[in-house]
Design a protein around this motif. Structure first.
Motif, PDB file in Angstrom:
ATOM      1  N   SER A  36       0.827  -1.210   0.000  1.00  0.00           N
ATOM      2  CA  SER A  36       0.000   0.000   0.000  1.00  0.00           C
ATOM      3  C   SER A  36       0.862   1.261   0.000  1.00  0.00           C
ATOM      4  O   SER A  36       0.381   2.349  -0.311  1.00  0.00           O
ATOM      5  N   LYS A  37       2.147   1.101   0.332  1.00  0.00           N
ATOM      6  CA  LYS A  37       3.046   2.249   0.389  1.00  0.00           C
ATOM      7  C   LYS A  37       3.934   2.367  -0.849  1.00  0.00           C
ATOM      8  O   LYS A  37       4.772   3.263  -0.935  1.00  0.00           O
ATOM      9  N   ILE A  38       3.769   1.447  -1.789  1.00  0.00           N
ATOM     10  CA  ILE A  38       4.565   1.515  -3.020  1.00  0.00           C
ATOM     11  C   ILE A  38       3.892   2.486  -3.994  1.00  0.00           C
ATOM     12  O   ILE A  38       2.739   2.285  -4.378  1.00  0.00           O
ATOM     13  N   PRO A  39       4.582   3.543  -4.398  1.00  0.00           N
ATOM     14  CA  PRO A  39       3.963   4.527  -5.306  1.00  0.00           C
ATOM     15  C   PRO A  39       3.799   3.964  -6.716  1.00  0.00           C
ATOM     16  O   PRO A  39       4.315   2.895  -7.051  1.00  0.00           O
ATOM     17  N   ALA A  40       3.086   4.711  -7.532  1.00  0.00           N
ATOM     18  CA  ALA A  40       2.857   4.307  -8.923  1.00  0.00           C
ATOM     19  C   ALA A  40       4.175   4.239  -9.681  1.00  0.00           C
ATOM     20  O   ALA A  40       5.092   5.033  -9.445  1.00  0.00           O
ATOM     21  N   MET A  41       4.263   3.270 -10.586  1.00  0.00           N
ATOM     22  CA  MET A  41       5.463   3.101 -11.408  1.00  0.00           C
ATOM     23  C   MET A  41       5.024   2.994 -12.868  1.00  0.00           C
ATOM     24  O   MET A  41       4.988   1.896 -13.437  1.00  0.00           O
ATOM     25  N   PRO A  42       4.652   4.124 -13.478  1.00  0.00           N
ATOM     26  CA  PRO A  42       4.125   4.093 -14.850  1.00  0.00           C
ATOM     27  C   PRO A  42       5.106   3.475 -15.830  1.00  0.00           C
ATOM     28  O   PRO A  42       6.300   3.783 -15.814  1.00  0.00           O
ATOM     29  N   GLY A  43       4.589   2.556 -16.662  1.00  0.00           N
ATOM     30  CA  GLY A  43       5.406   1.927 -17.681  1.00  0.00           C
ATOM     31  C   GLY A  43       6.086   0.645 -17.245  1.00  0.00           C
ATOM     32  O   GLY A  43       6.672  -0.059 -18.071  1.00  0.00           O
ATOM     33  N   LEU A  44       6.015   0.309 -15.942  1.00  0.00           N
ATOM     34  CA  LEU A  44       6.654  -0.910 -15.460  1.00  0.00           C
ATOM     35  C   LEU A  44       5.881  -2.137 -15.932  1.00  0.00           C
ATOM     36  O   LEU A  44       4.652  -2.144 -15.919  1.00  0.00           O
ATOM     37  N   ASP A  45       6.604  -3.178 -16.356  1.00  0.00           N
ATOM     38  CA  ASP A  45       5.967  -4.408 -16.837  1.00  0.00           C
ATOM     39  C   ASP A  45       6.104  -5.572 -15.865  1.00  0.00           C
ATOM     40  O   ASP A  45       5.199  -6.384 -15.726  1.00  0.00           O
ATOM     41  N   LYS A 288      33.459  12.914  -3.167  1.00  0.00           N
ATOM     42  CA  LYS A 288      33.212  12.819  -4.605  1.00  0.00           C
ATOM     43  C   LYS A 288      31.958  11.990  -4.881  1.00  0.00           C
ATOM     44  O   LYS A 288      31.787  10.922  -4.297  1.00  0.00           O
ATOM     45  N   ILE A 289      31.112  12.496  -5.791  1.00  0.00           N
ATOM     46  CA  ILE A 289      29.888  11.762  -6.147  1.00  0.00           C
ATOM     47  C   ILE A 289      29.658  11.826  -7.654  1.00  0.00           C
ATOM     48  O   ILE A 289      29.522  12.918  -8.222  1.00  0.00           O
ATOM     49  N   TRP A 290      29.636  10.657  -8.297  1.00  0.00           N
ATOM     50  CA  TRP A 290      29.198  10.553  -9.682  1.00  0.00           C
ATOM     51  C   TRP A 290      27.689  10.312  -9.625  1.00  0.00           C
ATOM     52  O   TRP A 290      27.232   9.280  -9.110  1.00  0.00           O
ATOM     53  N   LEU A 291      26.921  11.265 -10.129  1.00  0.00           N
ATOM     54  CA  LEU A 291      25.481  11.261  -9.892  1.00  0.00           C
ATOM     55  C   LEU A 291      24.711  10.299 -10.799  1.00  0.00           C
ATOM     56  O   LEU A 291      24.985  10.200 -11.999  1.00  0.00           O
ATOM     57  N   GLU A 292      23.761   9.607 -10.198  1.00  0.00           N
ATOM     58  CA  GLU A 292      22.733   8.904 -10.961  1.00  0.00           C
ATOM     59  C   GLU A 292      21.504   9.796 -10.930  1.00  0.00           C
ATOM     60  O   GLU A 292      20.920  10.030  -9.870  1.00  0.00           O
ATOM     61  N   ASP A 293      21.138  10.320 -12.076  1.00  0.00           N
ATOM     62  CA  ASP A 293      20.047  11.279 -12.163  1.00  0.00           C
ATOM     63  C   ASP A 293      19.409  11.176 -13.548  1.00  0.00           C
ATOM     64  O   ASP A 293      19.647  10.209 -14.285  1.00  0.00           O
ATOM     65  N   GLU A 294      18.641  12.158 -13.908  1.00  0.00           N
ATOM     66  CA  GLU A 294      17.948  12.148 -15.200  1.00  0.00           C
ATOM     67  C   GLU A 294      18.943  12.052 -16.361  1.00  0.00           C
ATOM     68  O   GLU A 294      18.703  11.346 -17.344  1.00  0.00           O
ATOM     69  N   THR A 295      20.085  12.712 -16.222  1.00  0.00           N
ATOM     70  CA  THR A 295      21.099  12.699 -17.283  1.00  0.00           C
ATOM     71  C   THR A 295      21.647  11.288 -17.493  1.00  0.00           C
ATOM     72  O   THR A 295      21.760  10.810 -18.633  1.00  0.00           O
ATOM     73  N   SER A 296      21.988  10.607 -16.422  1.00  0.00           N
ATOM     74  CA  SER A 296      22.577   9.266 -16.554  1.00  0.00           C
ATOM     75  C   SER A 296      21.548   8.240 -17.016  1.00  0.00           C
ATOM     76  O   SER A 296      21.866   7.343 -17.800  1.00  0.00           O
ATOM     77  N   ILE A 297      20.311   8.385 -16.540  1.00  0.00           N
ATOM     78  CA  ILE A 297      19.255   7.451 -16.965  1.00  0.00           C
ATOM     79  C   ILE A 297      18.981   7.622 -18.466  1.00  0.00           C
ATOM     80  O   ILE A 297      18.861   6.646 -19.206  1.00  0.00           O
ATOM     81  N   ARG A 316      17.477  -0.929  -7.458  1.00  0.00           N
ATOM     82  CA  ARG A 316      16.303  -1.731  -7.229  1.00  0.00           C
ATOM     83  C   ARG A 316      15.138  -0.818  -6.943  1.00  0.00           C
ATOM     84  O   ARG A 316      15.324   0.372  -6.697  1.00  0.00           O
ATOM     85  N   ARG A 317      13.918  -1.369  -6.911  1.00  0.00           N
ATOM     86  CA  ARG A 317      12.718  -0.603  -6.623  1.00  0.00           C
ATOM     87  C   ARG A 317      12.839   0.009  -5.212  1.00  0.00           C
ATOM     88  O   ARG A 317      13.192  -0.660  -4.256  1.00  0.00           O
ATOM     89  N   GLY A 318      12.554   1.303  -5.132  1.00  0.00           N
ATOM     90  CA  GLY A 318      12.646   1.989  -3.850  1.00  0.00           C
ATOM     91  C   GLY A 318      13.853   2.902  -3.736  1.00  0.00           C
ATOM     92  O   GLY A 318      13.892   3.792  -2.892  1.00  0.00           O
ATOM     93  N   TYR A 319      14.851   2.694  -4.604  1.00  0.00           N
ATOM     94  CA  TYR A 319      16.039   3.553  -4.592  1.00  0.00           C
ATOM     95  C   TYR A 319      15.883   4.747  -5.528  1.00  0.00           C
ATOM     96  O   TYR A 319      16.665   5.680  -5.479  1.00  0.00           O
ATOM     97  N   GLU A 320      14.879   4.683  -6.403  1.00  0.00           N
ATOM     98  CA  GLU A 320      14.767   5.658  -7.490  1.00  0.00           C
ATOM     99  C   GLU A 320      14.059   6.936  -7.052  1.00  0.00           C
ATOM    100  O   GLU A 320      13.391   6.986  -6.019  1.00  0.00           O
ATOM    101  N   THR A 321      14.196   7.973  -7.868  1.00  0.00           N
ATOM    102  CA  THR A 321      13.372   9.164  -7.725  1.00  0.00           C
ATOM    103  C   THR A 321      12.121   8.955  -8.586  1.00  0.00           C
ATOM    104  O   THR A 321      12.179   8.263  -9.613  1.00  0.00           O
ATOM    105  N   PRO A 322      10.962   9.516  -8.197  1.00  0.00           N
ATOM    106  CA  PRO A 322       9.688   9.202  -8.857  1.00  0.00           C
ATOM    107  C   PRO A 322       9.656   9.448 -10.357  1.00  0.00           C
ATOM    108  O   PRO A 322       9.031   8.688 -11.099  1.00  0.00           O
TER     109      PRO A 322
END
Length: 351
Positions: A36-45, A288-297, A316-322
């Motif tokens: 019930s706490k898992i948000p929507a994941m549009p496009g997930l199969d 130092k941080i190599w970012l995982e963000d919209e650019t890398s995705i 994995r699911r839960g680590y991502e930004t919406p």
């Protein structure tokens, strides 16, 4: 020489209408998540919960499956490809793969679980395996796949990028395995790992692309079978001049974004990594941080498009930004580009 089993020719592995698959792993150690706490994941199969694990050298499988999770997944239109892990224990794996009886014992348990929980697939995740078990692992997959196919189940397996490391990479006979698999997840992350002797990206773009090309060219994996593994995490590296080796902390995608706001940092784009990067000083140490963000995705999704891969699998699911889900979906649901006459899928990778 181990005989090669003939696989049924009638089985056609499932794929979504748009042709590209979007899978995410659900890490389950002891307790399954509150759906019930898992948000929507549009496009997930597909969701792949880490439910099954090799428990001993006799082939007994520990079961953490949850019928309520399956009900939630199916209710949201997701297939469930439950993950079967070897627990990353090389000795236990050697023993369990060593005989036909033990391998079939594992297969029968997986079949039973698949029926019990109304699964659509099994995802095999064997890591940290002795290179001497290379052929026994291939034989296990060859014996397992026809049994799962008879029940209409999709069979996939996770593999690392190629390297010279025996227990991390060399034990996978990728050419032999792909013949018995519907899909192969290329875990293209941990280029620089938790205890790496130097700081670096979890998955720089050139390294990821090299891994994809190696799979398609050296291992002759058809482009219709690999799913590109993408990380929903990064590492914060701390370099202390008083200590030779850097320390790292794995964090969710959003954690560095909070740091950037708090410390008023400005990310810079590193062309050699294909990623944004931040660096700052704190208490005489360099962070130092190599970012995982919209650019890398986006960069990873461009690789899926460039080589016409089967799709993506995210750890994995839960680590991502919406916003990640809509971004991935925008690529995977886009109509395929028309090929020029005589060009075959994945042909670009051969050049």
């Amino acid at each position: 020489m181990i005989p090669k089993m003939e696989l049924p020719q009638s089985f056609t592995p499932w794929k979504p209408k748009n042709g590209k698959i979007n899978v995410t792993w659900e890490q389950v150690t002891n307790k399954n998540p509150d759906t019930s706490k898992i948000p929507a994941m549009p496009g997930l199969d597909v969701v792949s919960p880490t439910w099954f694990q090799l428990d001993d050298g006799e082939g007994t499988i520990k079961n953490n499956a949850d019928p309520a999770y399956v009900k939630w997944a199916h209710g949201n239109g997701y297939q469930v490809w439950a993950l079967f892990s070897n627990g990353f224990d090389p000795k236990r794996t050697t023993d369990a793969l060593s005989s036909y009886d033990k391998r079939i014992k594992m297969a029968k348990q997986l079949l039973s679980f698949a029926q019990m929980y109304s699964l659509q697939g099994i995802n095999i995740d064997f890591e940290n395996v002795n290179v001497a078990d290379k052929q026994n692992l291939v034989q296990f997959v060859r014996e397992l796949t026809p049994l799962l196919h008879e029940q209409g189940l999709v069979v996939s397996m996770d593999v690392t990028p190629k390297s010279g490391d025996d227990t991390w990479s060399m034990f996978y006979d990728r050419k032999a395995l792909i013949d018995a698999l519907d899909y192969m997840m290329l875990m293209a992350y941990d280029e620089y790992w938790a205890t790496s002797p130097k700081s670096g990206s979890v998955a720089s773009l050139p390294w990821v692309e090299k891994s994809v090309v190696q799979s398609l060219k050296e291992d002759q994996i058809p482009a219709s079978k690999p799913l590109l593994g993408i990380p929903f995490y990064t590492r914060i590296w701390t370099e202390d001049p008083k200590v030779g080796k850097p320390k790292s902390q794995a964090v969710y995608m959003e954690n560095p974004q909070r740091l950037i706001k708090e410390k008023k940092l400005t990310p810079v784009y590193l062309p050699e990594a294909g990623q944004n990067y931040v660096e700052y000083q704190e208490d005489g140490k360099t962070i130092k941080i190599w970012l995982e963000d919209e650019t890398s995705i986006k960069a990873r999704m461009e690789l899926v498009k460039k080589y016409d891969l089967a799709g993506v699998a995210s750890w994995r699911r839960g680590y991502e930004t919406p916003e990640v889900w809509s971004l991935i979906d925008s690529y995977l649901s886009a109509p395929a580009q028309a090929q020029t006459p005589g060009q075959t899928s994945g042909q670009t990778a051969q050049k």
